[in-house]
Write an enzyme that holds these catalytic residues in place. Sequence first.
Site, PDB file in Angstrom:
ATOM      1  N   ASP A   1      -6.006  -5.372  -5.516  1.00 37.75           N
ATOM      2  CA  ASP A   1      -5.029  -6.450  -5.354  1.00 37.75           C
ATOM      3  C   ASP A   1      -5.765  -7.743  -5.051  1.00 37.75           C
ATOM      4  O   ASP A   1      -6.844  -7.719  -4.454  1.00 37.75           O
ATOM      5  CB  ASP A   1      -4.035  -6.135  -4.233  1.00 37.75           C
ATOM      6  CG  ASP A   1      -2.718  -6.882  -4.412  1.00 37.75           C
ATOM      7  OD1 ASP A   1      -2.726  -8.136  -4.380  1.00 37.75           O
ATOM      8  OD2 ASP A   1      -1.677  -6.230  -4.596  1.00 37.75           O
TER       9      ASP A   1
ATOM     10  N   LYS B   1       6.156  -1.177 -13.190  1.00 37.80           N
ATOM     11  CA  LYS B   1       7.491  -1.703 -12.893  1.00 37.80           C
ATOM     12  C   LYS B   1       7.854  -2.764 -13.919  1.00 37.80           C
ATOM     13  O   LYS B   1       7.021  -3.577 -14.319  1.00 37.80           O
ATOM     14  CB  LYS B   1       7.540  -2.300 -11.492  1.00 37.80           C
ATOM     15  CG  LYS B   1       8.882  -2.970 -11.187  1.00 37.80           C
ATOM     16  CD  LYS B   1       9.174  -3.041  -9.719  1.00 37.80           C
ATOM     17  CE  LYS B   1       8.301  -4.037  -8.998  1.00 37.80           C
ATOM     18  NZ  LYS B   1       8.675  -4.116  -7.563  1.00 37.80           N
TER      19      LYS B   1
ATOM     20  N   ASP C   1       3.064  -1.336  -9.280  1.00 37.26           N
ATOM     21  CA  ASP C   1       4.351  -1.808  -8.765  1.00 37.26           C
ATOM     22  C   ASP C   1       4.344  -3.334  -8.690  1.00 37.26           C
ATOM     23  O   ASP C   1       5.104  -3.934  -7.942  1.00 37.26           O
ATOM     24  CB  ASP C   1       4.607  -1.191  -7.380  1.00 37.26           C
ATOM     25  CG  ASP C   1       6.051  -1.361  -6.928  1.00 37.26           C
ATOM     26  OD1 ASP C   1       6.954  -1.341  -7.792  1.00 37.26           O
ATOM     27  OD2 ASP C   1       6.287  -1.509  -5.714  1.00 37.26           O
TER      28      ASP C   1
ATOM     29  N   GLY D   1       0.765  -1.237   0.000  1.00 33.91           N
ATOM     30  CA  GLY D   1       0.000   0.000   0.000  1.00 33.91           C
ATOM     31  C   GLY D   1       0.795   1.286   0.000  1.00 33.91           C
ATOM     32  O   GLY D   1       0.217   2.368   0.080  1.00 33.91           O
TER      33      GLY D   1
ATOM     34  N   ASP E   1      -9.175 -10.013  -8.569  1.00 37.65           N
ATOM     35  CA  ASP E   1      -8.407  -9.997  -9.812  1.00 37.65           C
ATOM     36  C   ASP E   1      -9.041  -8.982 -10.763  1.00 37.65           C
ATOM     37  O   ASP E   1     -10.204  -9.133 -11.155  1.00 37.65           O
ATOM     38  CB  ASP E   1      -8.433 -11.395 -10.429  1.00 37.65           C
ATOM     39  CG  ASP E   1      -7.505 -11.541 -11.621  1.00 37.65           C
ATOM     40  OD1 ASP E   1      -7.210 -10.525 -12.282  1.00 37.65           O
ATOM     41  OD2 ASP E   1      -7.083 -12.675 -11.905  1.00 37.65           O
TER      42      ASP E   1
ATOM     43  N   TRP F   1       2.411   2.865  -2.359  1.00 37.46           N
ATOM     44  CA  TRP F   1       2.140   3.766  -3.487  1.00 37.46           C
ATOM     45  C   TRP F   1       0.806   4.478  -3.281  1.00 37.46           C
ATOM     46  O   TRP F   1       0.688   5.676  -3.557  1.00 37.46           O
ATOM     47  CB  TRP F   1       2.166   2.988  -4.799  1.00 37.46           C
ATOM     48  CG  TRP F   1       3.550   2.836  -5.353  1.00 37.46           C
ATOM     49  CD1 TRP F   1       4.717   2.829  -4.641  1.00 37.46           C
ATOM     50  CD2 TRP F   1       3.919   2.682  -6.725  1.00 37.46           C
ATOM     51  NE1 TRP F   1       5.789   2.675  -5.480  1.00 37.46           N
ATOM     52  CE2 TRP F   1       5.324   2.578  -6.764  1.00 37.46           C
ATOM     53  CE3 TRP F   1       3.202   2.591  -7.902  1.00 37.46           C
ATOM     54  CZ2 TRP F   1       6.031   2.415  -7.962  1.00 37.46           C
ATOM     55  CZ3 TRP F   1       3.895   2.423  -9.101  1.00 37.46           C
ATOM     56  CH2 TRP F   1       5.294   2.341  -9.129  1.00 37.46           C
TER      57      TRP F   1
END
EC number: 2.1.1.166
Length: 220
Positions: free
Chosen positions: A92, A173, A133, A60, A108, A62
């Site tokens: 998430d 990322k 990320d 969490g 999802d 970010w």
Amino acid sequence: MAKNKFNTAWLHDHINDPYVKMAQREGYRARAAYKLKEIDEQDRLIRPGQVIVDLGSVPGSWSQYARNKLAKGAQRDAEREGGIDGTIIALDILPMEPIADVTFIQGDFREDTVLGQLEELVGERQVDLVISDMAPNLSGVAVADAARIEHLCDLALEFSQNHLKQDGALLVKCFHGSGYSQIVEKFKHQFKVVAARKPKASRDKSSETFILGKHLKRPA
């Protein structure tokens, strides 16, 4: 024995990491917050009034940084409700501890039920910024790992194509190595502006880098 030495060395580096200490001092759940902070300061991604979606948000940090950036007035404590000028939605598969002013959806984001929840929260607005990320569990097998990394980037690209506004941005990322150039090309196919970012908060030994795409290209 070698594994124990590696774990001991990693723990020593982690404990003495200035970004780890800073995260503990400033209340962030992970040092990764400073990677986003540095990129945001360079590219001015997060602005008042935005709709921001954080894909793969756990733990969490970010979302915490984005929330603090949008906090109204002097209210900067990410654990206290204070109101923000904007909307932050975190998604998430894993559970995440609550963050003030951040709406969390567990599930999802490829599934229709999860997307339905997101679309209900966003309403008629489109998303200004998608941040991710996410990283796969790496096996050490280059080809397999490259495929997993590319798959996550593909998911973020597809999500952005469907939900991002025309002048929006996507930050993900990635890792230098096999498959990296293919991911960059996919970004160039979808965005007018593409840049790679390697923040100072990334560990020196890490091959991670972040790819930023801005301004969606109109479908042909």
